[in-house]
Design a protein around this motif. Structure first.
Motif, short mmCIF file in Angstrom:
data_model
loop_
_atom_site.label_atom_id
_atom_site.label_comp_id
_atom_site.label_asym_id
_atom_site.label_seq_id
_atom_site.Cartn_x
_atom_site.Cartn_y
_atom_site.Cartn_z
N VAL A 1 0.99 -1.20 -0.06
CA VAL A 1 0.04 0.09 0.05
C VAL A 1 0.93 1.31 -0.04
CG1 VAL A 1 -0.57 0.30 2.41
CG2 VAL A 1 -2.07 0.98 1.10
N ARG B 1 3.55 1.58 -1.37
CA ARG B 1 4.16 1.75 -2.91
C ARG B 1 3.13 2.44 -3.68
NH1 ARG B 1 6.14 -3.67 -2.43
NH2 ARG B 1 7.80 -3.60 -1.21
N LYS B 2 1.80 1.94 -3.33
CA LYS B 2 0.68 2.85 -3.96
C LYS B 2 0.63 4.11 -3.84
CE LYS B 2 -2.49 -1.37 -4.51
NZ LYS B 2 -3.56 -1.91 -3.78
N MET C 1 3.10 6.02 -2.86
CA MET C 1 4.13 6.72 -3.39
C MET C 1 4.19 6.85 -4.87
SD MET C 1 7.33 5.58 -1.19
CE MET C 1 7.16 3.87 -0.62
N ALA C 2 3.60 5.95 -5.51
CA ALA C 2 3.33 5.89 -6.97
C ALA C 2 2.40 6.83 -7.45
CB ALA C 2 2.86 4.46 -7.43
N VAL D 1 -2.71 0.84 -10.39
CA VAL D 1 -2.95 1.40 -8.97
C VAL D 1 -4.42 2.14 -9.37
CG1 VAL D 1 -2.52 3.03 -7.48
CG2 VAL D 1 -0.74 1.77 -8.51
#
Lengths: 358, 272
Positions: A208, A210-211, A213-214, A227
């Motif tokens: 989550v 990484r989601k 930050m993406a 995402v």
């Protein structure tokens, strides 16, 4: 020299994924935990707790919460004060309505309620970004403060419009109300801070995180790799508000004891917490601690130094304190725009090689 | 040579299967501008399909239609035997279509490893609670997906930079990391938007080698846009040529090379 990773080989991904992959860091972390849990409670008095430790612990929770939203997910929010007020009023209503339930659960549920409110006010983030979103959350700030001022149900129709925390205990030890021990309030907040920090760290290093930050770094690319922006932004608002709600609940119930919403949870509070994460470092859990420590400790230190050591009059010191804190913030941001966390990171990289240049 | 149902065998002896992606009469308009005019073509299992054309021909728009970023006004997109409804880009990703971008679209604030791991996000389904305590499903998923990502990292020879923040990398490596991120999702169809733009000869050779071995080892179907004709003619099995939004050629590199319309589009033709 003493701080290095050479020879510290990882043989599994679990090892490699841990929060402190370097041995020295890990021991330092255990050491800090030991000091915080076992040494400090034995040594502190009421002044230290009221002036330094409680605000530091509680602001750290709020800063971690806001950092998840702003630093990790890139959604600027100026509603922190309002969300802290939601936590405070939620815990107040729960404490007075269900006195038989443990305060621990009240605080957690208050966090949950705040996270629902946070998601509601976070919905505009699907359409608007950046400064415009900041203005939308500013509306949340003003609306929530207005709501708690104007609807008497929230402050149980008390004549003064204030809310004040009744005495509640854990294991027979009072943590709220007028008859608390310093160490008990300290421990109560410390447990929450440790809990929040570990959760925040786990979430931000996993899927989550990484989601989030993406979405922060490039929302279009994030969407192309799968995402769902709706769920990513809403979980960020939910988790962030959960922590901020807990901070608000502790701020009211444990730290202040009695609260008038406009004074305590006004727009100043939103800016204060935002400054903390900007100075501490966006997108860093350590930065949240550092920023909270900086803005809590600096005024206390300056006051003691100017009045105590130099013997200046109190009113003069109070005014100068504002100017010096403001000046230092500017200096820090020019010297290191990525905050104290970046200074810390650079120091660690230097230490890894010290005393050799390469 | 081209059998509609069965596929075909390439010059170097690879078997190409049935249709994966079928674009039927696609028309895409931006206001009054027709970016794509009534184009049909297919992409077959295991092939490397190139889309070429002069600047402004509508190649990137075509790729954006495939990846779901644009929804065409007319025409149908068939993916793996099913007509695709208008989807959001993240839903297209979940169907197994990954892509890279013409100007790199990496997450600059994250490490190379984290960037590659984002390619696995569609596969990571553990709940928030499990992730919060970092136990059970979340930890297992983290390790399992890390192994897949490490295979890709190994394959693309970027092991030494896996913990480096992407913002510190040079351009050529960024392109490679972006390919790694797309590959990490184990796509059924990989879209590459100018994978060699701005590279020098060595980097182009490396990238060509990677594209060929991805296709060869993983059997990944690849559709790519590229301006370097040498690369296109060497890599691809079949080529679509576009000009001003229209399809002017479609076939093997040799067929396309000898197509008069294609030659005219690239070299210009006198209007007398």
């Amino acid at each position: 020299m003493f701080y290095r990773e050479a020879g510290d080989f990882k043989t599994s991904y679990v090892d490699d994924n841990q929060t402190f992959p370097i041995k020295f860091d890990r021991y330092r972390y255990y050491f800090v935990l030991f000091i915080a849990f076992a040494i400090i409670p034995l040594m502190i008095n009421s002044y230290w707790v009221k002036a330094i430790f409680l605000p530091f612990l509680i602001y750290s929770i709020a800063a971690i919460g806001l950092n998840i939203l702003v630093g990790y997910c890139g959604q600027v929010s100026l509603g922190t004060g309002g969300f802290m007020a939601v936590g405070a009023y939620a815990v107040y209503k729960l404490m007075t309505a269900f006195p038989e339930i443990n305060i621990l659960f009240h605080v957690l549920i208050a966090g949950g309620i705040t996270s629902i409110v946070g998601v509601l006010f976070g919905l505009p983030s699907l359409r608007i970004k950046g400064f415009y979103l900041a203005v939308a959350t500013l509306a949340a700030q003003f609306f929530l403060v207005w709501l708690f001022n104007r609807v008497p149900w929230f402050y149980n129709y008390s004549a003064s419009g204030q809310i004040s925390a009744p005495e509640r205990t854990i294991f027979g030890i009072a943590v709220t109300g007028p008859n608390t021990q310093s160490w008990a309030t300290y421990m109560f907040c410390l447990v929450f801070l440790t809990f929040c920090a570990i959760i925040a760290r786990n979430l931000t290093r996993g899927a989550v995180g990484r989601k989030w930050m993406a979405i922060r770094d490039m929302d279009i690319a994030a969407e192309i790799i799968g995402v769902n922006p709706l769920s990513a932004k809403m979980t960020a608002f939910a988790v962030s508000s959960f922590f901020i709600g807990i901070a608000g609940a502790l701020f009211f119930a444990v730290y202040l004891g009695a609260v008038e919403v406009g004074e305590v949870f006004g727009i100043n509070k939103s800016f204060l917490v935002l400054f903390m994460i900007i100075i501490g470092g966006l997108g860093s859990i350590f930065g949240s601690f550092a920023g909270a420590a900086f803005l809590v400790l600096l005024p206390v230190f300056l006051k003691n130094f100017l009045v105590g050591a130099l013997g200046w009059p109190t009113d003069l010191a109070a005014h100068l304190e504002f100017m010096i804190v403001g000046g230092l913030i500017v200096v820090f941001l020019i010297a290191e725009p990525h905050g104290l966390a970046q200074l810390w990171r650079v120091a660690k990289e230097k230490l890894r090689l010290w005393p050799f240049p390469y | 040579m081209l059998d509609q149902a069965e596929g075909y065998t390439t010059a170097d002896g690879r078997k190409i299967g049935g249709t994966v992606m079928d674009m039927r009469n696609i028309t895409l308009r931006f206001g009054g501008v027709e970016a794509i005019k009534n184009i049909s073509f297919d992409i077959r299992e295991g092939e490397i399909r190139a889309i070429i054309g002069p600047n402004g021909a509508g190649k990137s728009s075509m790729l954006n239609v495939i990846s779901g970023f644009y929804v065409p006004q007319e025409g149908e997109v068939w993916f793996r035997g099913e007509k695709r409804k208008p989807l959001k880009p993240f839903e297209v990703a979940r169907q197994g279509i990954a892509r890279t971008f013409q100007n790199i679209a990496l997450f600059e604030g994250m490490s190379v490893l984290d960037n590659v791991m984002t390619g696995r996000l569609t596969e990571m389904k553990s709940g928030l609670l499990s992730q919060a305590i970092w136990r059970g499903k979340a930890e297992r998923e983290e390790v399992a997906n890390r192994e897949i990502c490490e295979r890709v990292i190994d394959f693309l020879e970027i092991q030494n930079i896996r913990k480096t923040p992407v913002s510190r990398l040079p351009y050529g490596l960024k392109k490679r990391v972006e390919l790694a991120r797309a590959l990490a999702s184990e796509p059924k169809l990989l879209l590459l938007d100018e994978p060699m733009a701005g590279m020098n000869v060595e980097e182009k050779e490396d990238m060509s080698r990677f594209i060929l071995s991805v296709n060869d080892e993983f059997g990944t179907t690849i559709a790519l846009i590229e301006h370097d004709m040498g690369v296109v003619m060497d890599l691809s099995d079949r080529v679509v040529v576009m000009d001003y939004g229209k399809k002017i050629g479609d076939g093997t590199p040799d067929e396309v090379r000898n197509n008069q319309e294609v030659i005219d589009a690239y070299l210009g033709v006198s209007h007398d």
